[in-house]
Design an enzyme around this catalytic site. Structure first.
Site, PDB file in Angstrom:
ATOM      1  N   ASP A  60      60.425  63.563  39.614  1.00 31.22           N
ATOM      2  CA  ASP A  60      61.889  63.585  39.643  1.00 31.22           C
ATOM      3  C   ASP A  60      62.468  63.378  41.028  1.00 31.22           C
ATOM      4  O   ASP A  60      61.823  63.639  42.045  1.00 31.22           O
ATOM      5  CB  ASP A  60      62.396  64.929  39.136  1.00 31.22           C
ATOM      6  CG  ASP A  60      62.159  66.046  40.145  1.00 31.22           C
ATOM      7  OD1 ASP A  60      60.982  66.269  40.510  1.00 31.22           O
ATOM      8  OD2 ASP A  60      63.131  66.672  40.597  1.00 31.22           O
TER       9      ASP A  60
ATOM     10  N   LYS B 271      49.106  60.993  47.748  1.00 30.29           N
ATOM     11  CA  LYS B 271      49.531  60.373  49.005  1.00 30.29           C
ATOM     12  C   LYS B 271      48.575  60.806  50.118  1.00 30.29           C
ATOM     13  O   LYS B 271      48.830  61.797  50.806  1.00 30.29           O
ATOM     14  CB  LYS B 271      50.951  60.832  49.368  1.00 30.29           C
ATOM     15  CG  LYS B 271      52.023  60.455  48.359  1.00 30.29           C
ATOM     16  CD  LYS B 271      53.377  61.018  48.792  1.00 30.29           C
ATOM     17  CE  LYS B 271      54.482  60.597  47.849  1.00 30.29           C
ATOM     18  NZ  LYS B 271      55.776  61.242  48.167  1.00 30.29           N
TER      19      LYS B 271
ATOM     20  N   ASP C 288      51.015  65.657  47.525  1.00 33.09           N
ATOM     21  CA  ASP C 288      51.693  65.135  48.706  1.00 33.09           C
ATOM     22  C   ASP C 288      51.092  65.823  49.933  1.00 33.09           C
ATOM     23  O   ASP C 288      50.055  65.380  50.432  1.00 33.09           O
ATOM     24  CB  ASP C 288      53.199  65.405  48.511  1.00 33.09           C
ATOM     25  CG  ASP C 288      54.066  64.805  49.589  1.00 33.09           C
ATOM     26  OD1 ASP C 288      53.746  63.721  50.076  1.00 33.09           O
ATOM     27  OD2 ASP C 288      55.087  65.415  49.944  1.00 33.09           O
TER      28      ASP C 288
ATOM     29  N   ASP D 265      51.152  66.203  38.804  1.00 34.57           N
ATOM     30  CA  ASP D 265      51.773  64.873  38.829  1.00 34.57           C
ATOM     31  C   ASP D 265      51.471  64.150  40.135  1.00 34.57           C
ATOM     32  O   ASP D 265      51.120  62.977  40.147  1.00 34.57           O
ATOM     33  CB  ASP D 265      53.291  64.964  38.592  1.00 34.57           C
ATOM     34  CG  ASP D 265      53.985  65.966  39.510  1.00 34.57           C
ATOM     35  OD1 ASP D 265      53.306  66.631  40.334  1.00 34.57           O
ATOM     36  OD2 ASP D 265      55.215  66.083  39.416  1.00 34.57           O
TER      37      ASP D 265
ATOM     38  N   ARG E 109      62.651  61.868  35.421  1.00 34.64           N
ATOM     39  CA  ARG E 109      61.359  62.271  34.837  1.00 34.64           C
ATOM     40  C   ARG E 109      61.047  61.503  33.562  1.00 34.64           C
ATOM     41  O   ARG E 109      59.895  61.332  33.185  1.00 34.64           O
ATOM     42  CB  ARG E 109      61.372  63.767  34.483  1.00 34.64           C
ATOM     43  CG  ARG E 109      61.482  64.703  35.669  1.00 34.64           C
ATOM     44  CD  ARG E 109      61.119  66.123  35.214  1.00 34.64           C
ATOM     45  NE  ARG E 109      61.570  67.144  36.147  1.00 34.64           N
ATOM     46  CZ  ARG E 109      60.878  67.545  37.207  1.00 34.64           C
ATOM     47  NH1 ARG E 109      59.724  66.969  37.495  1.00 34.64           N
ATOM     48  NH2 ARG E 109      61.332  68.493  37.981  1.00 34.64           N
TER      49      ARG E 109
ATOM     50  N   PHE F  34      58.746  57.876  48.583  1.00 37.62           N
ATOM     51  CA  PHE F  34      59.146  58.759  47.491  1.00 37.62           C
ATOM     52  C   PHE F  34      59.076  58.062  46.127  1.00 37.62           C
ATOM     53  O   PHE F  34      59.560  56.943  45.972  1.00 37.62           O
ATOM     54  CB  PHE F  34      60.561  59.279  47.738  1.00 37.62           C
ATOM     55  CG  PHE F  34      60.916  60.422  46.853  1.00 37.62           C
ATOM     56  CD1 PHE F  34      60.429  61.696  47.113  1.00 37.62           C
ATOM     57  CD2 PHE F  34      61.712  60.235  45.742  1.00 37.62           C
ATOM     58  CE1 PHE F  34      60.735  62.765  46.284  1.00 37.62           C
ATOM     59  CE2 PHE F  34      62.021  61.299  44.903  1.00 37.62           C
ATOM     60  CZ  PHE F  34      61.539  62.563  45.173  1.00 37.62           C
ATOM     61  N   LEU F  35      58.490  58.727  45.143  1.00 43.29           N
ATOM     62  CA  LEU F  35      58.326  58.158  43.801  1.00 43.29           C
ATOM     63  C   LEU F  35      59.147  58.907  42.757  1.00 43.29           C
ATOM     64  O   LEU F  35      59.382  60.106  42.906  1.00 43.29           O
ATOM     65  CB  LEU F  35      56.847  58.237  43.374  1.00 43.29           C
ATOM     66  CG  LEU F  35      55.777  57.688  44.310  1.00 43.29           C
ATOM     67  CD1 LEU F  35      54.402  57.885  43.682  1.00 43.29           C
ATOM     68  CD2 LEU F  35      56.021  56.228  44.628  1.00 43.29           C
TER      69      LEU F  35
ATOM     70  N   GLY G  44      56.674  68.807  36.722  1.00 47.82           N
ATOM     71  CA  GLY G  44      56.336  67.396  36.845  1.00 47.82           C
ATOM     72  C   GLY G  44      55.163  66.891  36.026  1.00 47.82           C
ATOM     73  O   GLY G  44      55.162  65.751  35.578  1.00 47.82           O
TER      74      GLY G  44
HETATM   75  P1  IMP Z   1      52.791  69.107  47.847  1.00 52.00           P
HETATM   76  O1  IMP Z   1      53.481  68.705  49.122  1.00 52.00           O
HETATM   77  O2  IMP Z   1      51.460  68.417  47.682  1.00 52.00           O
HETATM   78  O3  IMP Z   1      52.678  70.605  47.760  1.00 52.00           O
HETATM   79  O4  IMP Z   1      53.708  68.603  46.654  1.00 52.00           O
HETATM   80  C1  IMP Z   1      54.610  69.481  46.099  1.00 52.00           C
HETATM   81  C2  IMP Z   1      55.483  68.874  45.054  1.00 52.00           C
HETATM   82  O5  IMP Z   1      56.406  67.991  45.681  1.00 52.00           O
HETATM   83  C3  IMP Z   1      54.860  68.023  43.979  1.00 52.00           C
HETATM   84  O6  IMP Z   1      54.281  68.755  42.940  1.00 52.00           O
HETATM   85  C4  IMP Z   1      56.089  67.289  43.485  1.00 52.00           C
HETATM   86  O7  IMP Z   1      56.801  68.115  42.584  1.00 52.00           O
HETATM   87  C5  IMP Z   1      56.884  67.098  44.747  1.00 52.00           C
HETATM   88  N1  IMP Z   1      56.734  65.719  45.270  1.00 52.00           N
HETATM   89  C6  IMP Z   1      55.974  65.288  46.300  1.00 52.00           C
HETATM   90  N2  IMP Z   1      56.099  63.974  46.501  1.00 52.00           N
HETATM   91  C7  IMP Z   1      56.967  63.547  45.550  1.00 52.00           C
HETATM   92  C8  IMP Z   1      57.517  62.246  45.216  1.00 52.00           C
HETATM   93  O8  IMP Z   1      57.219  61.202  45.821  1.00 52.00           O
HETATM   94  N3  IMP Z   1      58.388  62.215  44.176  1.00 52.00           N
HETATM   95  C9  IMP Z   1      58.734  63.321  43.458  1.00 52.00           C
HETATM   96  N4  IMP Z   1      58.253  64.545  43.736  1.00 52.00           N
HETATM   97  C10 IMP Z   1      57.380  64.655  44.766  1.00 52.00           C
HETATM   98 MG    MG Z   2      55.077  69.180  40.878  1.00 53.52          MG
END
Ligand code: IMP
Ligand code: MG
Length: 176
Positions: A160, A132, A104, A101, A166, A153-154, A46
């Site tokens: 993606d 977020k 979350d 990128d 992307r 969701f983005l 990403g």
């Molecule tokens: P984490 O939950 O912070 O570990 O995020 C893990 C991964 O989830 C990120 O690096 C993104 O690849 C994916 N992700 C989280 N939120 C989004 C979104 O809103 N759109 C697309 N991918 C997301």
């Molecule tokens: Mg990622």
């Protein structure tokens, strides 16, 4: 409105708004690390778009390397990550900035940070394009944040939906 696979998305941040934030982050990074020859570690897939723009907004000596991780699906948020592509640079004693990128739950960043800290960098910072805050599940300090967003969701600008979207120049949010 645009369509990616089976879902509709609406524009949230334009290419121009993104560029302004990227330039702001670049000047914050320069103030902190401009004379430190930092090493950027971008998280594939990403972060490739954000990292490319961020690097080109920096006008001082710096390097970039890439890591790729896979979190096992179905495995609940233990955040167990496998490194699919490891770091090819020695980060010991280096000033390192992780480039992501989106943050979350924060679990990806939390675990990558722990892994990199074991290699004793001189400093370790995190730069993310989007964050977020309401979804964050672990203690994590983000040093450079482009946009704070809701938990929706983005897609676009590297982000993606099931592999697609992307390539979009702007950032879009799921339309309900
Ligand atoms: P984490 O939950 O912070 O570990 O995020 C893990 C991964 O989830 C990120 O690096 C993104 O690849 C994916 N992700 C989280 N939120 C989004 C979104 O809103 N759109 C697309 N991918 C997301
Ligand atoms: Mg990622």
């Amino acid at each position: 409105m645009i369509q990616v696979l089976d879902k509709k998305f609406r524009k949230l941040f334009s290419e121009n708004e993104i560029r302004i934030q990227v330039e702001r982050l670049a000047s914050e990074i320069k103030a902190d690390l401009g004379d430190k020859r930092p090493l950027f570690v971008a998280v594939l897939n990403g972060a490739f778009v954000f990292a490319a723009d961020l690097m080109r907004a920096l006008d001082f000596p710096c390097e970039i390397s890439f890591v790729k991780q896979r979190s096992y699906q179905g495995m609940e948020s233990s955040g167990k990550l496998t490194q699919v592509l490891g770091l090819d640079s020695d980060i010991k004693g280096r000033h390192v900035v992780i480039v992501e990128d989106i943050v979350d739950s924060g679990l990806t960043m939390y675990h990558l940070r722990e892994q990199l800290l074991q290699q004793q960098p001189a400093s370790l910072r995190i730069a993310c394009c989007t964050f977020k805050p309401e979804a964050l599940k672990c203690p994590l300090k983000l040093d450079y944040v482009g946009f704070e967003v809701s938990t929706l969701f983005l897609v676009g600008y590297g982000l993606d939906y099931d592999g697609f979207g992307r390539n979009l120049k702007d950032i879009y949010v799921l339309a309900e």
